[in-house]
Design a protein around this motif. Structure first.
Motif, PDB file in Angstrom:
ATOM      1  N   ARG A 165       0.803  -1.303   0.005  1.00 21.36           N
ATOM      2  CA  ARG A 165      -0.026  -0.158   0.030  1.00 21.36           C
ATOM      3  C   ARG A 165       0.775   1.275   0.060  1.00 21.36           C
ATOM      4  O   ARG A 165       0.659   2.194  -0.756  1.00 21.36           O
ATOM      5  CB  ARG A 165      -0.824   0.001   1.292  1.00 21.36           C
ATOM      6  CG  ARG A 165      -2.504  -0.133   0.688  1.00 21.36           C
ATOM      7  CD  ARG A 165      -3.333  -0.427   2.084  1.00 21.36           C
ATOM      8  NE  ARG A 165      -2.573   0.168   3.115  1.00 21.36           N
ATOM      9  CZ  ARG A 165      -3.164   0.691   4.198  1.00 21.36           C
ATOM     10  NH1 ARG A 165      -4.398   1.182   4.359  1.00 21.36           N
ATOM     11  NH2 ARG A 165      -2.397   1.019   5.366  1.00 21.36           N
ATOM     12  N   ALA A 166       1.954   1.146   0.703  1.00 19.63           N
ATOM     13  CA  ALA A 166       2.822   2.630   0.970  1.00 19.63           C
ATOM     14  C   ALA A 166       3.458   2.694  -0.479  1.00 19.63           C
ATOM     15  O   ALA A 166       3.426   3.721  -0.967  1.00 19.63           O
ATOM     16  CB  ALA A 166       3.952   2.130   1.966  1.00 19.63           C
ATOM     17  N   TRP A 167       4.115   1.661  -1.313  1.00 21.36           N
ATOM     18  CA  TRP A 167       4.893   2.087  -2.324  1.00 21.36           C
ATOM     19  C   TRP A 167       3.839   2.308  -3.550  1.00 21.36           C
ATOM     20  O   TRP A 167       4.114   3.208  -4.447  1.00 21.36           O
ATOM     21  CB  TRP A 167       5.678   1.178  -2.822  1.00 21.36           C
ATOM     22  CG  TRP A 167       5.514  -0.419  -3.215  1.00 21.36           C
ATOM     23  CD1 TRP A 167       5.765  -1.535  -2.359  1.00 21.36           C
ATOM     24  CD2 TRP A 167       4.962  -0.922  -4.261  1.00 21.36           C
ATOM     25  NE1 TRP A 167       5.274  -2.645  -2.870  1.00 21.36           N
ATOM     26  CE2 TRP A 167       4.668  -2.273  -4.316  1.00 21.36           C
ATOM     27  CE3 TRP A 167       4.257  -0.193  -5.313  1.00 21.36           C
ATOM     28  CZ2 TRP A 167       4.165  -3.080  -5.164  1.00 21.36           C
ATOM     29  CZ3 TRP A 167       3.943  -0.964  -6.312  1.00 21.36           C
ATOM     30  CH2 TRP A 167       3.782  -2.427  -6.339  1.00 21.36           C
ATOM     31  N   ALA A 196       8.858   4.818  10.518  1.00 20.17           N
ATOM     32  CA  ALA A 196       7.532   4.769  11.267  1.00 20.17           C
ATOM     33  C   ALA A 196       7.406   6.078  12.323  1.00 20.17           C
ATOM     34  O   ALA A 196       8.593   6.576  13.011  1.00 20.17           O
ATOM     35  CB  ALA A 196       7.118   3.422  11.922  1.00 20.17           C
ATOM     36  N   PHE A 197       6.355   6.774  12.175  1.00 19.43           N
ATOM     37  CA  PHE A 197       6.152   7.788  13.111  1.00 19.43           C
ATOM     38  C   PHE A 197       6.383   7.316  14.683  1.00 19.43           C
ATOM     39  O   PHE A 197       5.920   6.177  14.883  1.00 19.43           O
ATOM     40  CB  PHE A 197       4.909   8.342  12.978  1.00 19.43           C
ATOM     41  CG  PHE A 197       4.400   9.390  13.975  1.00 19.43           C
ATOM     42  CD1 PHE A 197       5.068  10.850  13.497  1.00 19.43           C
ATOM     43  CD2 PHE A 197       3.768   9.359  14.769  1.00 19.43           C
ATOM     44  CE1 PHE A 197       4.574  11.976  14.313  1.00 19.43           C
ATOM     45  CE2 PHE A 197       3.537  10.542  15.813  1.00 19.43           C
ATOM     46  CZ  PHE A 197       3.966  11.534  15.526  1.00 19.43           C
ATOM     47  N   GLY A 198       7.213   7.917  15.328  1.00 19.94           N
ATOM     48  CA  GLY A 198       7.309   7.483  16.805  1.00 19.94           C
ATOM     49  C   GLY A 198       8.823   6.786  16.946  1.00 19.94           C
ATOM     50  O   GLY A 198       9.298   6.682  17.988  1.00 19.94           O
ATOM     51  N   SER A 199       9.428   6.419  15.729  1.00 16.80           N
ATOM     52  CA  SER A 199      10.731   5.780  16.120  1.00 16.80           C
ATOM     53  C   SER A 199      11.903   6.765  15.518  1.00 16.80           C
ATOM     54  O   SER A 199      12.541   6.548  14.465  1.00 16.80           O
ATOM     55  CB  SER A 199      10.773   4.587  15.364  1.00 16.80           C
ATOM     56  OG  SER A 199      10.251   4.496  13.893  1.00 16.80           O
ATOM     57  N   ASP A 222      18.266  12.493   3.672  1.00 21.20           N
ATOM     58  CA  ASP A 222      17.334  12.908   4.551  1.00 21.20           C
ATOM     59  C   ASP A 222      16.247  11.940   5.173  1.00 21.20           C
ATOM     60  O   ASP A 222      16.444  10.851   4.471  1.00 21.20           O
ATOM     61  CB  ASP A 222      16.384  13.802   3.871  1.00 21.20           C
ATOM     62  CG  ASP A 222      15.812  15.282   4.661  1.00 21.20           C
ATOM     63  OD1 ASP A 222      15.690  14.780   5.823  1.00 21.20           O
ATOM     64  OD2 ASP A 222      15.582  16.260   3.770  1.00 21.20           O
ATOM     65  N   TYR A 223      15.384  12.415   5.989  1.00 17.41           N
ATOM     66  CA  TYR A 223      14.143  11.047   6.203  1.00 17.41           C
ATOM     67  C   TYR A 223      12.920  11.679   6.092  1.00 17.41           C
ATOM     68  O   TYR A 223      12.638  13.028   6.271  1.00 17.41           O
ATOM     69  CB  TYR A 223      14.674  10.849   7.792  1.00 17.41           C
ATOM     70  CG  TYR A 223      14.411  11.820   8.772  1.00 17.41           C
ATOM     71  CD1 TYR A 223      15.584  12.604   9.127  1.00 17.41           C
ATOM     72  CD2 TYR A 223      12.955  11.656   9.384  1.00 17.41           C
ATOM     73  CE1 TYR A 223      15.036  13.518  10.177  1.00 17.41           C
ATOM     74  CE2 TYR A 223      12.749  12.757  10.345  1.00 17.41           C
ATOM     75  CZ  TYR A 223      13.982  13.644  10.747  1.00 17.41           C
ATOM     76  OH  TYR A 223      13.693  14.534  11.550  1.00 17.41           O
ATOM     77  N   VAL A 264       3.341   8.527   4.955  1.00 21.96           N
ATOM     78  CA  VAL A 264       3.930   9.673   4.374  1.00 21.96           C
ATOM     79  C   VAL A 264       2.915  10.732   3.719  1.00 21.96           C
ATOM     80  O   VAL A 264       1.793  10.337   3.715  1.00 21.96           O
ATOM     81  CB  VAL A 264       4.738   9.131   3.117  1.00 21.96           C
ATOM     82  CG1 VAL A 264       5.874   8.481   3.471  1.00 21.96           C
ATOM     83  CG2 VAL A 264       3.679   8.457   1.978  1.00 21.96           C
ATOM     84  N   LYS A 265       3.173  12.043   4.046  1.00 24.81           N
ATOM     85  CA  LYS A 265       2.498  13.169   3.479  1.00 24.81           C
ATOM     86  C   LYS A 265       3.163  13.345   2.080  1.00 24.81           C
ATOM     87  O   LYS A 265       4.231  13.642   2.061  1.00 24.81           O
ATOM     88  CB  LYS A 265       2.714  14.344   4.427  1.00 24.81           C
ATOM     89  CG  LYS A 265       1.909  14.127   5.653  1.00 24.81           C
ATOM     90  CD  LYS A 265       1.441  15.460   6.127  1.00 24.81           C
ATOM     91  CE  LYS A 265       1.342  15.505   7.864  1.00 24.81           C
ATOM     92  NZ  LYS A 265       2.683  16.218   8.309  1.00 24.81           N
TER      93      LYS A 265
END
Ligand SMILES: Nc1ncnc2c1ncn2[C@@H]1O[C@H](COP(=O)(O)OP(=O)(O)OP(=O)(O)O)[C@@H](O)[C@H]1O
Ligand SMILES: [Mg+2]
Length: 469
Positions: A15-17, A83-86, A100-101, A106-107
């Protein structure tokens, strides 16, 4: 030419890619890898401009992938998704050299901006690498002074074939630096640790030539008291420099051709075949094409020799090198002349630039050395230049004639120069008045077009420049 830059996305989460791919595919060629190992495979096959990778993936993590890329594709910017939070993952990735990260989920707008910057960065890095490679191939050995682009690119070519055994043919007028180039080629080559053996083909008597080149066995002919190795054998693992190859007798040309073709030879009077393990660099101040037409040089040998062909232009065709060469020779001969010379007076430099230099760089070197010895100040002045040089360019100097004949000669010379200068000024003004148009210039002056063309040629005026200015 590639149309779009390539973005490689490494992510095991479909789903992400997919979201990323849909959003980026009209701007980039998007490739996808489902894990780190697949990403490595893709990098081996495809040219990738930016890598966008997830951190948590099976087989090879994003961090491991990053480490691999940093080592092998130093110019490839890597953007890491965590992941958000790590946050600690992101920090570790940046420390490991990520460009960069971005945070997951992702937005798209943020990601777009990051990828765009990474793409620009990638282009810059790749251009720098290309430029460095180019500079490397244009790097010229220190003792060869030249800013002539033709020579510099030829030397770049020589460097490219450094590791091969390709023969090199150098053509150029006397004193242009053929031997200097031959030695530089040897030094630039992978054989630089081996010997550089010179054979002057013009200086060896015909009957000795073969034994000189190939050697002889004991008793091969009267006077051959012991075995002697030839130059070809001595040059094994190095370079044999066949200078003045144009002077080589025809029957020996045949023999040399055989050696080049079969890569082996025998000593005179011998039966054992020896491997020829020397790289051949040949030079001549004749035009070998003319020699071939005149039946004095073998065409097949010519083509064997000129695998790499270096034509050294005469000094008069690369006058831009003169000031550099003069400075070079001043420092080279400072000790011989036993004087501290700082440079060249502008009048003197003008004369040096005007001279036609039939003896090329060697003549220039001698003139500089002479003038260093004769000059009285700390600079080379016009008057310290040899009179032939001053006379050849019709230079007006402080020279004062001392006999009737000398006075007469000097008067003629100076009048000629004044008239030439007048004619030149006339032409320049005329062309300017005519706006660079020859027909108009003819109409204004009363000359016909052809006469004008001849005058322009005589004064070596560059019409393209005159038209622009
Ligand atoms: N580009 C250069 N930079 C510095 N020195 C040069 C350059 N070209 C030639 N020279 C110098 O000029 C002199 C003549 O050069 P070289 O002997 O290589 O010429 P050549 O072409 O072999 O001449 P010939 O045909 O007469 O044998 C040498 O002292 C050499 O060092
Ligand atoms: Mg020479």
């Amino acid at each position: 030419m590639r149309e779009k830059p390539t973005l490689l996305i490494a992510d095991d989460e479909e789903r992400a890619w997919k979201v990323l791919k849909i959003n980026f595919q009209d701007r980039y060629d998007v490739l996808v890898a489902r894990d780190g190992a697949e990403a490595v495979k893709t990098l081996e096959k495809e040219h990738v401009d930016v890598l966008l990778t997830d951190v948590k993936m099976p087989k090879m993590t994003g961090t491991e992938l990053l480490g691999y890329v940093k080592e092998k594709y130093t110019w490839l910017p890597v953007v890491v998704m965590t992941a958000f939070g790590s946050v600690e993952d992101a920090v570790a990735a940046m420390k490991a050299g990520a460009y960069d990260y971005i945070l997951k989920p992702v937005k798209i707008e943020d990601t777009e901006a990051v990828i765009r910057r990474a793409m620009e960065h990638s282009t810059t890095l790749q251009e720098n690498i290309a430029l460095k490679d180019k500079l490397k191939s244009y790097e010229v050995p220190q003792d060869i002074i030249t800013i002539n682009p033709e020579i510099r690119s030829l030397l770049g070519l020589v460097r490219e074939v450094a590791a091969t055994d390709a023969s090199v043919l150098i053509e150029g007028e006397s004193g242009t630096g053929k031997e200097l180039f031959a030695r530089a080629i040897h030094r630039m080559s992978d054989r630089s640790g081996g010997p550089f053996i010179e054979v002057n083909c013009g200086a060896i008597p015909h009957e000795l030539f073969e034994s000189e080149l190939f050697g002889h066995e004991r008793g091969a002919f009267t006077g051959a008291v012991g075995m002697k190795r030839g130059k070809l054998e001595m040059a094994a693992g190095g370079t044999i420099f066949l200078d003045e190859i144009g002077e080589m007798p025809l029957d020996l040309q045949v023999k040399l051709l055989h050696v080049l073709e079969n890569r082996q030879f025998t000593r005179v009077g011998g039966t054992t075949f020896l491997q020829s393990a020397a790289r051949v660099v040949a030079a001549t101040n004749r035009n070998l094409k003319d020699e071939i037409d005149g039946g004095r040089f073998r065409k097949d040998l010519y083509y064997r020799l000129k695998v790499v062909y270096l034509q050294v232009p005469p000094l008069r065709d690369r006058k831009e090198d003169i000031p550099l060469l003069v400075q070079h020779f001043i420092s080279k001969h400072g000790e011989t002349a036993k004087k501290k010379i700082s440079g060249v007076e502008s009048n003197a430099m003008e004369i040096l630039r005007l001279h036609a230099w039939p003896g090329n760089v060697r003549e220039l070197e001698n003139v500089v050395l002479q003038s260093m010895i004769f000059t009285r100040g700390g600079q080379i002045t016009a008057d310290s230049l040899p009179s032939e040089i001053r006379e050849a360019v019709g230079a007006v100097t402080d020279y004062v004639p001392s006999t009737k004949e000398e006075l007469q000669k000097e008067k003629i010379k100076r009048t000629e120069k004044v008239l030439m200068d007048l004619e030149r000024s006339f032409l320049l003004k005329l062309i300017e008045d005519a706006g660079g148009n020859i027909s108009e210039a003819a109409r204004l002056s009363g000359y016909d077009r052809r006469q004008l063309q001849n005058l322009i040629k005589k004064h070596q005026l560059d019409m393209t420049k005159l038209r622009d200015g």
